[in-house]
Design a protein around this motif. Structure first.
Motif, PDB file in Angstrom:
ATOM      1  N   LYS A  27       0.804  -1.225   0.000  1.00 26.46           N
ATOM      2  CA  LYS A  27       0.000   0.000   0.000  1.00 26.46           C
ATOM      3  C   LYS A  27       0.829   1.263   0.000  1.00 26.46           C
ATOM      4  CE  LYS A  27      -1.945  -0.849   3.663  1.00 26.46           C
ATOM      5  NZ  LYS A  27      -1.917  -0.059   4.845  1.00 26.46           N
ATOM      6  N   SER A  45      -2.232   7.266   6.904  1.00 29.64           N
ATOM      7  CA  SER A  45      -2.930   7.227   8.200  1.00 29.64           C
ATOM      8  C   SER A  45      -2.198   6.341   9.201  1.00 29.64           C
ATOM      9  CB  SER A  45      -4.379   6.762   8.027  1.00 29.64           C
ATOM     10  OG  SER A  45      -4.425   5.451   7.513  1.00 29.64           O
ATOM     11  N   ALA A  47       0.874   6.316   9.737  1.00 25.29           N
ATOM     12  CA  ALA A  47       1.862   7.164  10.411  1.00 25.29           C
ATOM     13  C   ALA A  47       1.231   7.856  11.615  1.00 25.29           C
ATOM     14  CB  ALA A  47       2.417   8.198   9.436  1.00 25.29           C
ATOM     15  N   TYR A  49      -1.162   6.664  13.599  1.00 30.11           N
ATOM     16  CA  TYR A  49      -1.223   5.700  14.706  1.00 30.11           C
ATOM     17  C   TYR A  49       0.171   5.429  15.273  1.00 30.11           C
ATOM     18  CZ  TYR A  49      -6.084   5.195  13.558  1.00 30.11           C
ATOM     19  OH  TYR A  49      -7.404   5.475  13.351  1.00 30.11           O
ATOM     20  N   ARG A  50       1.167   5.399  14.378  1.00 27.10           N
ATOM     21  CA  ARG A  50       2.543   5.213  14.834  1.00 27.10           C
ATOM     22  C   ARG A  50       2.988   6.397  15.695  1.00 27.10           C
ATOM     23  NH1 ARG A  50       5.833   1.537  11.679  1.00 27.10           N
ATOM     24  NH2 ARG A  50       4.470   0.277  10.359  1.00 27.10           N
ATOM     25  N   ARG A 102       9.106   4.249  12.085  1.00 31.38           N
ATOM     26  CA  ARG A 102       9.123   3.140  11.113  1.00 31.38           C
ATOM     27  C   ARG A 102       9.660   1.836  11.702  1.00 31.38           C
ATOM     28  NH1 ARG A 102       5.236   4.473   8.097  1.00 31.38           N
ATOM     29  NH2 ARG A 102       5.388   6.667   7.638  1.00 31.38           N
ATOM     30  N   GLY A 107       5.457  -0.046  14.916  1.00 30.46           N
ATOM     31  CA  GLY A 107       4.343  -0.644  14.163  1.00 30.46           C
ATOM     32  C   GLY A 107       3.469  -1.518  15.047  1.00 30.46           C
ATOM     33  N   ALA A 110       1.617   0.673  17.386  1.00 26.12           N
ATOM     34  CA  ALA A 110       0.554   1.385  16.659  1.00 26.12           C
ATOM     35  C   ALA A 110      -0.675   0.498  16.536  1.00 26.12           C
ATOM     36  CB  ALA A 110       1.053   1.790  15.272  1.00 26.12           C
ATOM     37  N   ALA A 114      -4.267   1.490  17.932  1.00 27.17           N
ATOM     38  CA  ALA A 114      -5.280   1.608  16.872  1.00 27.17           C
ATOM     39  C   ALA A 114      -6.533   0.790  17.188  1.00 27.17           C
ATOM     40  CB  ALA A 114      -4.698   1.155  15.535  1.00 27.17           C
ATOM     41  N   GLY A 140      -4.518   3.283   4.267  1.00 24.44           N
ATOM     42  CA  GLY A 140      -4.802   2.819   5.620  1.00 24.44           C
ATOM     43  C   GLY A 140      -5.476   1.471   5.722  1.00 24.44           C
ATOM     44  N   ARG A 141      -6.314   1.335   6.732  1.00 23.34           N
ATOM     45  CA  ARG A 141      -7.045   0.095   6.972  1.00 23.34           C
ATOM     46  C   ARG A 141      -8.552   0.322   6.884  1.00 23.34           C
ATOM     47  NH1 ARG A 141      -2.355  -0.352   7.630  1.00 23.34           N
ATOM     48  NH2 ARG A 141      -1.144  -1.966   8.647  1.00 23.34           N
ATOM     49  N   ASP A 142      -8.965   1.552   7.207  1.00 23.13           N
ATOM     50  CA  ASP A 142     -10.405   1.856   7.264  1.00 23.13           C
ATOM     51  C   ASP A 142     -10.733   3.114   6.487  1.00 23.13           C
ATOM     52  OD1 ASP A 142      -9.063   3.648   8.861  1.00 23.13           O
ATOM     53  OD2 ASP A 142     -10.618   3.737  10.391  1.00 23.13           O
ATOM     54  N   MET A 143      -9.910   3.412   5.488  1.00 20.82           N
ATOM     55  CA  MET A 143     -10.118   4.649   4.718  1.00 20.82           C
ATOM     56  C   MET A 143     -11.454   4.591   3.967  1.00 20.82           C
ATOM     57  SD  MET A 143      -7.490   6.524   5.380  1.00 20.82           S
ATOM     58  CE  MET A 143      -7.737   5.876   6.990  1.00 20.82           C
ATOM     59  N   ARG A 168       8.633  -7.126   3.507  1.00 21.31           N
ATOM     60  CA  ARG A 168       9.047  -6.364   4.695  1.00 21.31           C
ATOM     61  C   ARG A 168      10.514  -6.660   5.003  1.00 21.31           C
ATOM     62  NH1 ARG A 168       6.092  -2.422   6.534  1.00 21.31           N
ATOM     63  NH2 ARG A 168       4.722  -3.197   8.142  1.00 21.31           N
ATOM     64  N   ARG A 198     -10.363  -6.676  15.716  1.00 22.25           N
ATOM     65  CA  ARG A 198     -10.787  -5.625  16.656  1.00 22.25           C
ATOM     66  C   ARG A 198     -12.210  -5.177  16.302  1.00 22.25           C
ATOM     67  NH1 ARG A 198      -6.712  -1.640  13.843  1.00 22.25           N
ATOM     68  NH2 ARG A 198      -8.064  -0.902  12.191  1.00 22.25           N
TER      69      ARG A 198
HETATM   70  O1   DC Z   1       0.229   0.937   7.740  1.00 22.61           O
HETATM   71  P1   DC Z   1       1.101   0.924   8.991  1.00 22.61           P
HETATM   72  O2   DC Z   1       1.921  -0.330   9.132  1.00 22.61           O
HETATM   73  O3   DC Z   1       1.931   2.153   9.107  1.00 22.61           O
HETATM   74  O4   DC Z   1       0.066   0.931  10.232  1.00 22.61           O
HETATM   75  C1   DC Z   1       0.486   0.762  11.550  1.00 22.61           C
HETATM   76  C2   DC Z   1      -0.652   0.214  12.394  1.00 22.61           C
HETATM   77  O5   DC Z   1      -1.679   1.184  12.482  1.00 22.61           O
HETATM   78  C3   DC Z   1      -1.299  -1.057  11.831  1.00 22.61           C
HETATM   79  O6   DC Z   1      -0.965  -2.203  12.577  1.00 22.61           O
HETATM   80  C4   DC Z   1      -2.775  -0.832  11.956  1.00 22.61           C
HETATM   81  C5   DC Z   1      -2.950   0.586  12.341  1.00 22.61           C
HETATM   82  N1   DC Z   1      -3.749   1.345  11.378  1.00 22.61           N
HETATM   83  C6   DC Z   1      -5.109   1.364  11.559  1.00 22.61           C
HETATM   84  O7   DC Z   1      -5.614   0.712  12.447  1.00 22.61           O
HETATM   85  N2   DC Z   1      -5.901   2.125  10.751  1.00 22.61           N
HETATM   86  C7   DC Z   1      -5.358   2.822   9.760  1.00 22.61           C
HETATM   87  N3   DC Z   1      -6.142   3.561   8.984  1.00 22.61           N
HETATM   88  C8   DC Z   1      -3.958   2.787   9.529  1.00 22.61           C
HETATM   89  C9   DC Z   1      -3.166   2.024  10.362  1.00 22.61           C
END
Ligand code: DC
Length: 237
Positions: A27, A45, A47, A49-50, A102, A107, A110, A114, A140-143, A168, A198
């Motif tokens: 991504k 996004s 970043a 949470y990090r 990073r 991570g 985060a 999150a 992100g994850r929930d964009m 990775r 979650r």
């Molecule tokens: O994409 P990333 O690895 O930088 O994200 C770090 C953590 O943040 C990942 O384990 C899940 C969380 N995260 C999230 O819950 N919702 C998002 N929109 C982006 C990241």
């Protein structure tokens, strides 16, 4: 990449391209390349949470202290920018934390913060304020499900867990960070599990997202496909 321009069917609405998916699905790289080709802004996004996790560590706030973490996320002094070479830089409280956020620890931390609704809610407005003409690519994850449910284009990227761990590993080695493939596979599986299971905004493809499996596909090919999808969706008629 040339000829990537995409004009929205409704010029009064700033187009948003959401790209969601698990860790290591490519991504970050795909979003950066797509944003550059389109000339759109980028929201990373993860970043955010990090940054919350890093700030919590620095201030001695426990990673399960929801009310304190919510307040922290609300008030964070964050700035995104880039250096002369175009490399992204991130500042927290005026200090450069580009590398600090990073690490694998950041991570994993985060992923824990999150999971807390207080943190997610606190970051909602901040994420939405990234929308600006001529468009936004949101990573992100929930964009597509929560932050930008009305996005013009939604994509969900996947790749096999083995491929993601391999990517990775390569990234970390290139940065000179010590890692083992076995440990990374385990961490990716654990993080996936936490992100998927979650209750607050789990990692899930929006019903109206285009699914793209990137296993065995080059980044360039994925970016080309993403740009094609954007053009198809945004071209009038
Ligand atoms: O994409 P990333 O690895 O930088 O994200 C770090 C953590 O943040 C990942 O384990 C899940 C969380 N995260 C999230 O819950 N919702 C998002 N929109 C982006 C990241």
């Amino acid at each position: 990449m040339s000829g990537a321009s995409a004009s929205p069917a409704r010029p009064d609405v700033v187009p948003v391209l959401t790209i969601d998916g698990p860790s290591g699905s490519g991504k970050g790289t795909v979003c950066r390349a797509a944003a550059q080709a389109l000339g759109w802004a980028l929201l990373d996004s993860g970043a955010l949470y990090r940054l919350v996790a890093l700030a919590a560590r620095q201030r001695g706030i426990a990673l399960d202290d929801a009310p304190a973490l919510g307040r922290l996320a609300e008030g964070l002094d964050i700035r995104f920018g880039s250096d002369a070479a175009g490399e992204e830089l991130v500042w927290l409280d005026g200090r450069d934390v580009t590398r600090a956020i990073r690490t694998e620890t950041a991570g994993n931390d985060a992923s824990k913060v999150a999971a807390l609704p207080a943190v997610r809610t606190a970051l909602l407005g901040r994420q939405r304020r990234f929308v600006a003409p001529p468009g936004l690519v949101a990573d992100g994850r929930d964009m597509g499900t929560v932050v930008f449910p009305d996005a013009a284009v939604k994509i969900f990227l996947t790749a096999s867990a083995d491929e993601r761990a391999g990517r990775r590993y390569k990234q970390l080695k290139e940065k000179g960070v010590a890692a083992t493939l076995a440990a990374l596979s385990r961490e990716i599986a654990e993080r996936d599990q936490r992100d998927i299971s979650r209750t607050a905004s789990p990692l899930v493809a929006s019903d109206d997202a285009v699914l793209l499996d990137t296993t065995g596909i080059t980044v360039d090919a994925v970016v080309r496909r993403v740009l094609e999808i954007v053009r198809e969706r945004l071209s009038p008629g």
